[in-house]
Write a protein that holds these residues in place. Structure first.
Motif, PDB file in Angstrom:
ATOM      1  N   TRP A 180       0.742  -1.133  -0.026  1.00 29.88           N
ATOM      2  CA  TRP A 180       0.043  -0.023   0.056  1.00 29.88           C
ATOM      3  C   TRP A 180       0.610   1.279  -0.176  1.00 29.88           C
ATOM      4  CZ3 TRP A 180      -2.216  -4.701   1.741  1.00 29.88           C
ATOM      5  CH2 TRP A 180      -3.401  -4.643   1.427  1.00 29.88           C
ATOM      6  N   THR A 188      -6.216  -1.661  13.317  1.00 28.35           N
ATOM      7  CA  THR A 188      -6.917  -2.958  13.744  1.00 28.35           C
ATOM      8  C   THR A 188      -6.344  -3.877  12.617  1.00 28.35           C
ATOM      9  OG1 THR A 188      -8.666  -1.753  12.441  1.00 28.35           O
ATOM     10  CG2 THR A 188      -9.099  -2.574  14.702  1.00 28.35           C
ATOM     11  N   VAL A 190      -6.609  -4.539   9.602  1.00 26.67           N
ATOM     12  CA  VAL A 190      -7.199  -4.514   8.167  1.00 26.67           C
ATOM     13  C   VAL A 190      -6.293  -5.318   6.979  1.00 26.67           C
ATOM     14  CG1 VAL A 190      -8.112  -2.124   8.201  1.00 26.67           C
ATOM     15  CG2 VAL A 190      -5.640  -2.145   8.222  1.00 26.67           C
ATOM     16  N   VAL A 193      -7.670  -8.861   6.944  1.00 28.85           N
ATOM     17  CA  VAL A 193      -8.866  -9.092   6.246  1.00 28.85           C
ATOM     18  C   VAL A 193      -8.577  -9.137   4.736  1.00 28.85           C
ATOM     19  CG1 VAL A 193     -11.342  -8.127   5.596  1.00 28.85           C
ATOM     20  CG2 VAL A 193     -10.085  -7.619   7.863  1.00 28.85           C
ATOM     21  N   HIS A 194      -7.752  -8.188   4.081  1.00 27.41           N
ATOM     22  CA  HIS A 194      -7.307  -8.367   2.859  1.00 27.41           C
ATOM     23  C   HIS A 194      -6.692  -9.857   2.253  1.00 27.41           C
ATOM     24  CE1 HIS A 194      -7.907  -4.306   1.242  1.00 27.41           C
ATOM     25  NE2 HIS A 194      -7.963  -4.179   2.550  1.00 27.41           N
ATOM     26  N   ARG A 197      -9.195 -12.456   2.560  1.00 29.45           N
ATOM     27  CA  ARG A 197     -10.130 -12.378   1.146  1.00 29.45           C
ATOM     28  C   ARG A 197      -9.067 -13.000  -0.011  1.00 29.45           C
ATOM     29  NH1 ARG A 197     -13.538  -7.092   0.005  1.00 29.45           N
ATOM     30  NH2 ARG A 197     -14.914  -7.426   1.566  1.00 29.45           N
TER      31      ARG A 197
ATOM     32  N   GLU B 328     -10.375   1.897   0.244  1.00 23.31           N
ATOM     33  CA  GLU B 328      -9.796   0.665  -0.136  1.00 23.31           C
ATOM     34  C   GLU B 328      -9.393  -0.377   0.776  1.00 23.31           C
ATOM     35  OE1 GLU B 328      -7.196  -2.136  -2.075  1.00 23.31           O
ATOM     36  OE2 GLU B 328      -6.515  -0.475  -1.277  1.00 23.31           O
ATOM     37  N   LEU B 329      -8.396   0.241   1.743  1.00 20.63           N
ATOM     38  CA  LEU B 329      -7.724  -0.568   2.848  1.00 20.63           C
ATOM     39  C   LEU B 329      -8.801  -0.969   3.906  1.00 20.63           C
ATOM     40  CD1 LEU B 329      -4.946  -1.197   3.931  1.00 20.63           C
ATOM     41  CD2 LEU B 329      -4.633   1.011   5.133  1.00 20.63           C
ATOM     42  N   TYR B 330      -9.901  -0.051   4.239  1.00 25.29           N
ATOM     43  CA  TYR B 330     -10.833  -0.251   5.244  1.00 25.29           C
ATOM     44  C   TYR B 330     -12.026  -1.030   4.995  1.00 25.29           C
ATOM     45  CZ  TYR B 330      -7.707   1.666   8.986  1.00 25.29           C
ATOM     46  OH  TYR B 330      -6.820   2.108   9.980  1.00 25.29           O
ATOM     47  N   GLU B 331     -12.536  -0.845   3.744  1.00 24.84           N
ATOM     48  CA  GLU B 331     -13.414  -1.574   3.172  1.00 24.84           C
ATOM     49  C   GLU B 331     -13.765  -2.972   3.640  1.00 24.84           C
ATOM     50  OE1 GLU B 331     -16.426  -3.220   0.708  1.00 24.84           O
ATOM     51  OE2 GLU B 331     -14.051  -3.524   0.162  1.00 24.84           O
ATOM     52  N   PRO B 332     -12.770  -3.901   3.378  1.00 20.98           N
ATOM     53  CA  PRO B 332     -12.939  -5.134   3.787  1.00 20.98           C
ATOM     54  C   PRO B 332     -13.132  -5.515   5.245  1.00 20.98           C
ATOM     55  CG  PRO B 332     -11.081  -5.137   2.335  1.00 20.98           C
ATOM     56  CD  PRO B 332     -11.384  -3.549   2.719  1.00 20.98           C
ATOM     57  N   ALA B 333     -12.516  -4.563   6.004  1.00 16.86           N
ATOM     58  CA  ALA B 333     -12.542  -4.684   7.537  1.00 16.86           C
ATOM     59  C   ALA B 333     -14.055  -4.424   7.886  1.00 16.86           C
ATOM     60  CB  ALA B 333     -11.568  -3.868   8.268  1.00 16.86           C
ATOM     61  N   GLU B 335     -16.678  -4.613   6.043  1.00 16.44           N
ATOM     62  CA  GLU B 335     -17.769  -5.363   5.548  1.00 16.44           C
ATOM     63  C   GLU B 335     -17.703  -6.827   6.301  1.00 16.44           C
ATOM     64  OE1 GLU B 335     -17.595  -7.557   1.384  1.00 16.44           O
ATOM     65  OE2 GLU B 335     -17.844  -5.303   1.117  1.00 16.44           O
ATOM     66  N   ASP B 336     -16.594  -7.221   6.866  1.00 14.82           N
ATOM     67  CA  ASP B 336     -16.315  -8.437   7.665  1.00 14.82           C
ATOM     68  C   ASP B 336     -17.368  -8.091   9.079  1.00 14.82           C
ATOM     69  OD1 ASP B 336     -14.764 -10.241   6.505  1.00 14.82           O
ATOM     70  OD2 ASP B 336     -13.384 -10.130   8.201  1.00 14.82           O
ATOM     71  N   ASP B 367     -11.239   4.060  11.780  1.00 17.67           N
ATOM     72  CA  ASP B 367     -11.037   2.740  12.750  1.00 17.67           C
ATOM     73  C   ASP B 367     -12.009   2.852  13.751  1.00 17.67           C
ATOM     74  OD1 ASP B 367      -9.791   0.414  13.602  1.00 17.67           O
ATOM     75  OD2 ASP B 367      -9.227   1.656  15.429  1.00 17.67           O
TER      76      ASP B 367
END
Lengths: 223, 471
Positions: A180, A188, A190, A193-194, A197, B328-333, B335-336, B367
């Protein structure tokens, strides 16, 4: 691989030498920049781990001298100075990576190995292969056992980094920095989670889980 | 004040220097006046004498030596400013109002050619005082062998000049006296003004930052210096206070996790001795605590540095890119956690600042929003240009929000509202965002969110407002 540790703090050096030796590396220790320079000139090292602040010749001075002599061995800078400017100064002097003290041991080993590996695969690759996993860097496609896997651009970058460092542990901080390109504390999980996926895309439906979690360290992609 | 120390004082030395220059200049002017008046008076006298001589030679030329003699007698009797003497070819006095020829011809006598000279005329006035008066005259040999002298007593000029010189010396002495007195006065005044400043400097050297220079509000440069000194001391005091405050804050916040860690290690030690737990678990816990401690420590330091020195290493970059990356970085967290995460980012929002710190600030906001929004809620990140031209990041959530009376408080260090104590965190998140905003000349604004959202609400909207980059 052969690693030169240049560190004036005896206790820190002892711990580092021990940890890196246990990780299977051949480690030499120099007590300051001047000795480090002498040792580096003997040649044959894969990575230099250099403390920023030392008596006599400091880390910046040593790395600048080493680089002026044409030695391109990767350098990992260690520093208690975490400010942005300090990082910039370190990288400008010719360091390849920068680690702020105190650090987790897993982080140090992961970064040292990543630097050494980068040197080995210095050539221009168009296809990365790890076991049955194949990445075409030109066509931007990924296949596992012949099946195409559809990845988002960031997932592709993430996998590319993991494949380039296959078999090695990479930490969450390394991923945030290298994939990134951000230097901050994300608070957290983050990155987790990536990764999960990505894992669901490359491992789901296959017998072997390639993308593994390394406890206390981060992740590792295995063939 | 003793003289030697007085001589070392700058204002007095400047006065002396000025005085010396003034005296030199006045002296030069006076000398010029003196010589100019002297030569002017002499030239005028010479012209007068020449006129008289011309008249007399004209008489001699047209009517002969007897007529000249006659004219001289008349003139002598009538009186007047001129001195006359006519001598015969034998050198004996024929007529005139002088007893001797005042000077000799330097050249051999040659008729028709006069010779000028100045000399001293000895006279006796009515009171019997003998005077040597400056005079000027011309001797002219005449064609018949006689010699004519015409002159004028210019002693009056000399008297005038000597009175002038006396007046000038007097004036000079007055100037020097007044100058010295003025110099002393100025020196004393500056000294007094400087003494106030020196006292403050001395006090500061001894560690007393509370002292301030006395101001006279006269608007002079010493007053300006005093004002500058006071402003400098204000700043110094503020940053000292801020450092002390940071120190207190660090001590305060590190004490509780350190105590916690110590307690855990002690329990682990007891348990391990009793064989109830394995040492590795205890050490893992201790390591986690140590990491948390370091994070807190780093954040406190970052806040202190931002408050003291502003944003380091500022660069111009697009705030929109940062927002997009963060989304983009936080969206998956999000959604989880079953939170509906969305981002609305305008293009081309150039700001000047430290990108890692702004990234950290934005990360803290997102966050927080994800942390306090229950599953099923929504978090929205926006980046836009306000009508004022400022760049605004905002993060809106549908969590419980922060009551209006607490909004002021939550941005302070280590403040955590009661209902957030169960969540992990240092209580420094919003303080860091505030410090980042202020270090960039911006601010942070807390508002109510979108209102009731399912069973929750009213939510919270936190905006980070930054000035746009110049150009």
């Amino acid at each position: 691989m052969r690693i030169l540790v240049v560190e004036d703090d005896a206790e820190a050096a002892t711990a580092m030498v021990r940890g890196l030796t246990e990780a299977g590396h051949d480690v030499t220790h120099a007590v300051d920049g001047a000795f480090g320079l002498l040792e580096a000139q003997k040649g044959g090292y894969d990575v230099y781990v250099v403390d920023r602040m030392m008596p006599r010749l400091d880390g910046v001075g040593m790395v600048e001298t080493v680089r002026k002599g044409g030695d391109q061995t990767p350098v990992l800078f260690l520093s208690a100075l975490g400010e942005v400017e300090d990082r910039v100064t370190g990288l400008k002097a010719g360091a390849d990576d920068y680690l702020v003290k105190p650090y987790a041991f897993a982080e140090l080993i992961a970064r040292v190995e990543a630097l050494a590996r980068r040197r080995e695969t210095g050539g221009v690759l168009t296809v990365l292969k790890v076991g049955e996993l194949e990445m075409n860097l030109i066509a931007r496609t990924v296949h596992r056992e012949g099946q195409e896997i559809d990845l988002q651009p960031r997932e592709f970058q993430l996998l590319e980094f993991l494949m380039r460092h296959a078999g090695q542990s990479v930490t969450r901080t390394m991923l945030l920095e290298k994939v990134w390109e951000y230097h901050f504390d994300p608070q957290t999980n983050v990155i987790d989670v990536h990764i999960s996926r990505l894992r669901s895309k490359i491992d789901k439906g296959f017998e072997k889980a390639m993308l593994q979690t390394v406890r206390g360290a981060g992740y590792r992609l295995e063939a | 004040m003793r003289l030697p120390s007085l001589l070392r004082r700058t204002p007095f030395r400047l006065t002396l220097l000025f005085l010396a220059l003034f005296v030199a200049a006045a002296g030069a002017i006076l000398a010029y006046v003196y010589f100019a008046s002297a030569s002017e008076a002499q030239a005028r006298a010479q012209a007068d004498v020449q006129g008289e001589l011309n008249a007399l030679t004209a008489i001699h030329r047209t009517r002969g030596v007897d007529a000249l003699n006659q004219a001289l007698v008349e003139r002598t009797i009538r009186g007047g400013p001129y001195l006359y003497l006519l001598t015969g070819p034998d050198g004996k006095i024929v007529t005139g109002n002088l007893s001797v020829m005042p000077f000799d011809l330097k050249q051999p006598r040659q008729a028709g050619r006069g010779e000028w000279s100045t000399f001293r005329l000895t006279t006796t006035d009515e009171d019997g005082r003998v005077e040597n008066r400056r005079s000027i005259g011309v001797i002219l040999p005449l064609t018949g062998g006689e010699t004519l002298f015409v002159g004028e007593d210019i002693g009056g000029i000399e008297e005038y000049l000597s009175r002038l010189t006396q007046a000038l010396w007097g004036a000079m002495a007055l100037v020097i006296l007044l100058g010295l007195a003025g110099g002393l006065y100025v020196s004393r005044r500056v000294e007094a003004a400087m003494a106030g400043l020196n006292r403050v400097v001395q006090a500061v050297q001894e560690g007393d930052l509370k002292q301030r220079a006395p101001l006279r509000h006269s608007g002079d440069e010493l007053d300006e210096l005093g004002q500058g000194l006071n402003i400098m001391l204000d700043r110094l005091e503020t940053s000292m206070a801020s450092i002390r405050h940071a120190g207190d804050a660090i001590a305060h916040d590190l004490r509780s996790p350190l105590t916690r860690m110590r307690a855990k290690l002690e329990v682990a030690l007891i348990d391990a001795e009793a064989g109830k737990v394995n040492g590795v678990d205890a050490l893992t816990i201790a390591l986690d605590e140590a990491d948390q401690l370091l994070k807190t420590f780093n954040t406190v330091l970052a806040i202190a540095r931002l408050q003291a020195g502003g944003a380091p290493d500022p660069k111009v970059f697009d705030a929109a890119d940062l927002a997009a990356d963060m989304a983009e970085l936080y969206e998956p967290a999000a959604e989880d956690k079953a939170i509906d995460f969305s981002a609305e980012v305008e293009k081309g929002l150039m700001v000047e600042g430290n990108q890692p710190f702004l990234a950290q600030a934005l990360a803290n906001l997102i966050d927080n929003a994800i942390k306090y929004t229950p599953a099923g809620g929504a978090v929205k990140l926006r980046a836009r240009r306000r009508s004022s031209g400022e760049i605004e990041y905002s993060v809106t959530d549908t969590g419980p929000g922060v009551p209006e009376e607490d909004r002021e408080r939550v941005v302070q260090r280590f403040v955590r509202l009661d209902n957030s104590r169960t969540e992990a965190g240092s209580g420094l998140g919003l303080s860091l965002v505030t410090a980042v905003a202020e270090a960039h000349g911006g601010r942070i604004v807390l508002d109510e969110g979108p209102g009731a959202y399912g069973d929750f609400g009213p939510g919270l909207r936190v905006a980070l407002v930054l000035p746009p980059a110049a150009n």
